[in-house]
Design a protein around this motif. Structure first.
Motif, short mmCIF file in Angstrom:
data_model
loop_
_atom_site.label_atom_id
_atom_site.label_comp_id
_atom_site.label_asym_id
_atom_site.label_seq_id
_atom_site.Cartn_x
_atom_site.Cartn_y
_atom_site.Cartn_z
N SER A 45 71.92 86.03 143.34
CA SER A 45 71.59 85.81 144.64
C SER A 45 71.95 84.33 144.99
O SER A 45 72.10 83.88 146.20
CB SER A 45 70.37 86.19 145.15
N MET A 46 71.61 83.70 143.98
CA MET A 46 71.96 82.04 144.30
C MET A 46 73.42 81.70 144.35
O MET A 46 73.80 80.69 144.95
CB MET A 46 71.14 81.42 143.36
N ASP A 47 74.38 82.82 143.84
CA ASP A 47 75.81 82.31 143.92
C ASP A 47 76.19 83.72 144.78
O ASP A 47 77.07 84.35 143.98
CB ASP A 47 76.24 82.24 142.48
N ILE A 48 76.03 83.84 145.76
CA ILE A 48 76.35 85.02 146.48
C ILE A 48 77.82 85.43 146.35
O ILE A 48 78.20 86.27 146.62
CB ILE A 48 75.70 85.19 148.00
N GLU A 49 78.58 84.32 146.89
CA GLU A 49 80.08 84.46 146.52
C GLU A 49 80.68 85.17 145.32
O GLU A 49 81.78 85.57 145.66
CB GLU A 49 80.74 83.01 147.12
N ASN A 50 80.11 84.76 144.31
CA ASN A 50 80.74 85.51 143.16
C ASN A 50 79.49 86.54 142.72
O ASN A 50 79.70 86.87 141.39
CB ASN A 50 80.74 84.19 142.21
N SER A 51 78.90 87.04 143.53
CA SER A 51 78.11 88.22 143.05
C SER A 51 78.88 89.60 143.61
O SER A 51 79.94 89.58 143.78
CB SER A 51 76.67 88.22 143.83
N SER A 52 77.78 91.08 143.61
CA SER A 52 78.64 91.92 143.85
C SER A 52 78.76 92.18 145.76
O SER A 52 79.36 93.00 145.84
CB SER A 52 78.01 93.09 143.58
N ALA A 53 78.40 91.28 146.24
CA ALA A 53 78.65 91.30 147.75
C ALA A 53 80.09 91.18 147.86
O ALA A 53 80.61 90.13 147.60
CB ALA A 53 77.72 90.19 148.44
N LEU A 54 80.61 91.83 148.84
CA LEU A 54 81.92 91.94 149.35
C LEU A 54 82.03 90.96 150.44
O LEU A 54 81.23 90.54 151.15
CB LEU A 54 82.39 93.58 150.12
N PRO A 55 83.30 90.34 150.64
CA PRO A 55 83.56 89.26 151.49
C PRO A 55 83.37 89.64 152.91
O PRO A 55 82.66 89.07 153.82
CB PRO A 55 84.82 88.82 151.21
N GLU A 56 83.57 91.07 153.20
CA GLU A 56 83.23 91.67 154.50
C GLU A 56 81.88 91.74 154.61
O GLU A 56 81.37 91.51 155.94
CB GLU A 56 83.80 93.08 154.72
N GLU A 57 81.08 92.01 153.92
CA GLU A 57 79.72 92.25 153.79
C GLU A 57 78.93 90.69 154.12
O GLU A 57 78.19 90.58 155.28
CB GLU A 57 78.85 92.57 152.78
N ILE A 58 79.52 89.70 153.55
CA ILE A 58 79.21 88.35 153.78
C ILE A 58 79.48 87.82 155.27
O ILE A 58 78.77 87.19 156.03
CB ILE A 58 79.62 87.37 152.67
N GLU A 59 80.49 88.38 155.50
CA GLU A 59 81.26 87.95 157.06
C GLU A 59 80.36 88.49 158.01
O GLU A 59 80.07 88.13 159.19
CB GLU A 59 82.52 88.58 157.17
N LYS A 60 79.74 89.78 157.68
CA LYS A 60 79.10 90.55 158.85
C LYS A 60 77.53 90.19 158.86
O LYS A 60 76.68 90.60 159.75
CB LYS A 60 79.13 91.98 158.63
N SER A 61 77.15 89.39 157.75
CA SER A 61 75.62 89.32 157.58
C SER A 61 75.38 87.92 157.81
O SER A 61 75.78 86.91 157.03
CB SER A 61 75.03 89.86 156.36
N ARG A 62 74.37 87.36 158.73
CA ARG A 62 73.99 85.97 158.95
C ARG A 62 73.11 85.64 157.66
O ARG A 62 73.38 84.53 157.06
CB ARG A 62 73.24 85.88 160.15
N ALA A 63 72.43 86.59 157.29
CA ALA A 63 71.50 86.30 156.10
C ALA A 63 72.56 86.03 154.88
O ALA A 63 72.21 84.76 154.17
CB ALA A 63 70.52 87.43 155.71
N LEU A 64 73.32 86.89 154.50
CA LEU A 64 74.24 86.44 153.43
C LEU A 64 75.21 85.16 153.66
O LEU A 64 75.28 84.53 152.49
CB LEU A 64 75.05 87.66 153.16
N GLN A 65 75.58 84.84 154.73
CA GLN A 65 76.39 83.68 155.03
C GLN A 65 75.34 82.36 154.79
O GLN A 65 75.68 81.53 154.17
CB GLN A 65 76.58 83.55 156.60
N LEU A 66 73.93 82.47 155.03
CA LEU A 66 73.07 81.57 154.70
C LEU A 66 72.73 81.50 153.22
O LEU A 66 72.18 80.36 152.97
CB LEU A 66 71.84 81.81 155.53
N MET A 67 73.13 82.49 152.50
CA MET A 67 72.90 82.43 151.02
C MET A 67 73.97 81.91 150.14
O MET A 67 74.04 81.79 149.01
CB MET A 67 72.81 83.83 150.53
N VAL A 68 74.94 81.37 150.86
CA VAL A 68 76.16 80.57 150.16
C VAL A 68 75.67 79.10 150.06
O VAL A 68 75.42 78.44 150.73
CB VAL A 68 77.61 80.67 151.05
#
Length: 159
Positions: A45-68
């Motif tokens: 979770s501290m390295d969300i870009e290299n986790s199992s989260a897909l780039p599309e998920e990060i792009e759609k989620s304000r919370a995931l964007q803030l976790m970068v």
């Protein structure tokens, strides 16, 4: 005799730490309560870009964007509170300390405070006793959350 007392004290302290380690290694044998959910911050979770989260998920989620990147904006915790309460949580304990304003993301403080106010009465937020030295003496003091998040008024805020 002073040296002997120190040696005995060190032996007792070493045994205490070994007991503490065993407790954490083996855990307490309590039944699992399905009504309690623990969310943790881990390496992924501290390295969300290299986790199992897909780039599309990060792009759609304000919370995931803030976790970068780390530390996160406190807005992340506001999003988490909204999600867990909308999912049916009755209460939330935030086991983190927020002793000062965020120097990196002041707008995140505003969002987190708004969430803490929105769910007031259903949230407990971390505080701690800290040891401070002054004038050659040590004393313990209660370190409360920053009053910009939880007002330090009297009577004390129940969070």
């Amino acid at each position: 005799s002073g040296k002997a007392a120190r040696v005995v004290g060190q032996a007792i302290e070493a045994q205490e730490w070994k007991s503490y380690d065993r407790l954490h290694l083996n855990g307490r044998k309590a039944p699992i309560d399905p009504d309690i959910v623990v969310l943790g911050i881990d390496d992924a979770s501290m390295d969300i870009e290299n986790s199992s989260a897909l780039p599309e998920e990060i792009e759609k989620s304000r919370a995931l964007q803030l976790m970068v990147g780390w530390p996160w904006s406190r807005e992340v915790y506001a999003h988490v509170l909204d999600r867990v309460f909308s999912a049916g949580a009755r209460a939330v304990v935030v086991g983190l300390m927020f002793p000062a304003a965020s120097s990196s993301f002041p707008d995140g403080d505003k969002a987190f405070k708004a969430a803490l106010d929105k769910y007031k009465g259903r949230i407990v937020i971390g505080a701690d006793y800290v040891t401070a030295a002054s004038g050659g003496y040590e004393s313990d003091a209660l370190s409360l959350p920053w009053d910009g998040l939880v007002p330090q008024s009297w009577p004390a805020d129940d969070r």
